[in-house]
Design a protein around this motif. Structure first.
Motif: not given
Length: 481
Positions: A420-426, A369-385, A404-405
């Motif tokens: 770059s997205i893979n790097l954020v997630v992994h 649950a914490e991973f989803i919350t944190v990683t969702d926020a990281l992706l939205q900050a760098s890749f809002p699309e 998905s876009p």
């Protein structure tokens, strides 16, 4: 590799090699024309097409061994292939054109079924669904189940240590296998088809080959565990607000149901929105939408009444404790199948929606649950699309954290950010103590990333094993390490 070995990879030598393969297994099973080879050279997602000298289709373990010996003689790399349903470029050749694809589709016999020992001995090219049906024919269950079961092969499942929807109760493919028959990189046959639960006679060679993606040897047959068919299987779809509530529900379900809890699948609302959009024949199970859903299944060995009592008690407790907001209980096999279609159609719906970036990751269950919350926020900050299509086997810690876009966003531009997205997630997965591959393997797609997240000691040991078993690097080169 020596200079003389490199010189052997000439067009003339390929012609001699092809002639030798034809002499070994027959002209009809050595495919060299481009149209014949085409379906074997492109990966399942249609993202990559390689080249090969030929597609070779042996019909027995002895013929596999003969082809491997010829590959050693002519210094030709081998790419083993089952159903070619993999997602990490593990079962297709690169673009050098120096390798063969060794298709195991003709090794498709069920050699033996032993319902008393609860085992079946099967060849690597058997389609998983056919094996499930063969087990049911003797009132037994082969519990390995995944979306590609109508086309994937048991050899590929073993080579990638596939998981699926029933790992929570039965374990992944490694845990379902008792013995292997393997053709080594030298063309020898390791005869290890022993249906034993206890065999403490030295190193467990079986486990070296399971999950190795064909880089150490070629699995040609296996002894698989089968189980009594449950007296009842009940399914429910539960609506929740957060992944944290899903974890609370998992703990509650394990307390109420114990080993009867077979499946526990988490899905975000976007997942079901995509399914509803692209599979309009399915009727949405709830009157209102919810942020997250859990599909859970019980397999009971006592009776349907006993299973119903357990499940109803679980759902009542979850509602009473405000863990969930709503629940739909399947009251027939047809309704259960429909609920599972929502889960099993997610990948197909996402593919119809357009190109996407897949992440098959595993995490400590308590941290999901914490991973989803944190990683969702990281992706939205760098890749809002980005749109996060998050689903997976919550009960065993495996998430398909796909991206998905946004609607209308350029797919080409989106995919240009894939690294770059893979790097954020992994990186996030690594920070949470997880793995960048839970059940899809490494293949060629994640090979370089593996170096980032595995320790130098682990990589060194893997290379030592590879060098010891495949010193000429002929077995699926360029994959895993």
């Amino acid at each position: 590799m020596t200079i003389s070995a490199k010189l052997m990879r000439s067009t003339t030598d390929f012609s001699d090699f092809i002639s030798a393969c034809i002499a070994a297994i027959g002209n009809d099973y050595v495919l060299t024309a481009e149209p014949e080879k085409a379906s074997f050279l492109t990966d399942q997602r249609r993202r990559f097409t390689g080249q090969a000298i030929a597609v070779v289709k042996p019909g027995s373990t002895a013929e596999v061994a003969a082809i491997v010996r010829l590959c050693n003689q002519f210094n030709v790399p081998i790419v083993p292939q089952g159903g070619n349903t993999g997602l990490v470029l593990g079962s297709v050749p690169d673009r050098s054109g120096n390798a063969i694809v060794l298709s195991l589709g003709r090794l498709n016999r069920v050699r033996a079924v032993d319902p008393v020992n609860h085992t079946m001995t099967v060849e690597a090219g058997c389609i998983l669904q056919n094996l499930q049906e063969a087990a049911l024919a003797v009132e037994r269950l082969l519990p390995l189940s995944l979306a590609a079961e109508g086309s994937c092969t048991i050899g590929g499942n073993l080579a990638t240590n596939a998981g699926g929807t029933a790992v929570l109760r039965y374990g992944n493919t490694r845990e379902l296998c008792l013995g292997l028959e393997v053709v080594t990189a030298q063309g020898e046959i390791m005869e290890g088809l022993r249906g034993l639960r206890k065999d403490n006679t030295g190193y467990d060679l079986r486990d070296l080959f399971i999950g190795a993606e064909g880089t150490l040897g070629i699995i040609t047959a296996a002894v698989m565990k089968i189980f009594p068919v449950p007296k009842a299987q009940l399914t429910a779809l539960v609506a929740l607000q957060t992944p944290a509530q899903a974890l609370r529900l998992l703990t509650l379900a394990q307390g109420h149901c114990g080993a009867a809890l077979t499946g526990f699948e988490l899905m975000s609302d976007l997942c079901l929105q995509l399914v509803a959009r692209h599979m309009p024949q399915l009727t949405f199970p709830f009157s209102a939408r919810h942020p997250h859903y859990v599909l859970l299944e019980l397999s009971d060995s006592e009776s349907e009444a006993h299973a119903s009592t357990m499940l109803e008690s679980l759902l009542a407790s979850a509602l009473e404790n405000k863990i969930c907001q709503d629940a739909v209980l399947a009251i027939s096999a047809a309704q259960s199948k429909t609920l599972w279609r929502w889960r099993e159609s997610i990948s197909s719906a996402q593919a119809r929606e357009g190109k996407n970036i897949k992440h098959d990751v595993s995490l400590p269950i308590s941290r999901i649950a914490e991973f989803i919350t944190v990683t969702d926020a990281l992706l939205q900050a760098s890749f809002p699309e980005c749109r996060n299509v998050t689903f997976g086997h919550l009960g065993d810690g495996n998430l398909h954290y796909n991206v998905s876009p946004a609607i209308g966003y350029s797919e080409e531009l989106f995919l240009s950010h894939q690294s770059s997205i893979n790097l954020v997630v992994h990186d996030s997965v690594h920070q949470f103590g997880g793995s960048i591959s839970a059940e899809h393997g490494i293949g060629a797609l994640k090979r370089e990333e593996l170096l980032r997240y595995k320790s130098a000691v682990e990589i060194g040991l893997m290379k030592t094993i590879k060098q010891a078993l495949d010193p000429h690097n002929l077995m699926n080169p360029g994959k895993v390490i």
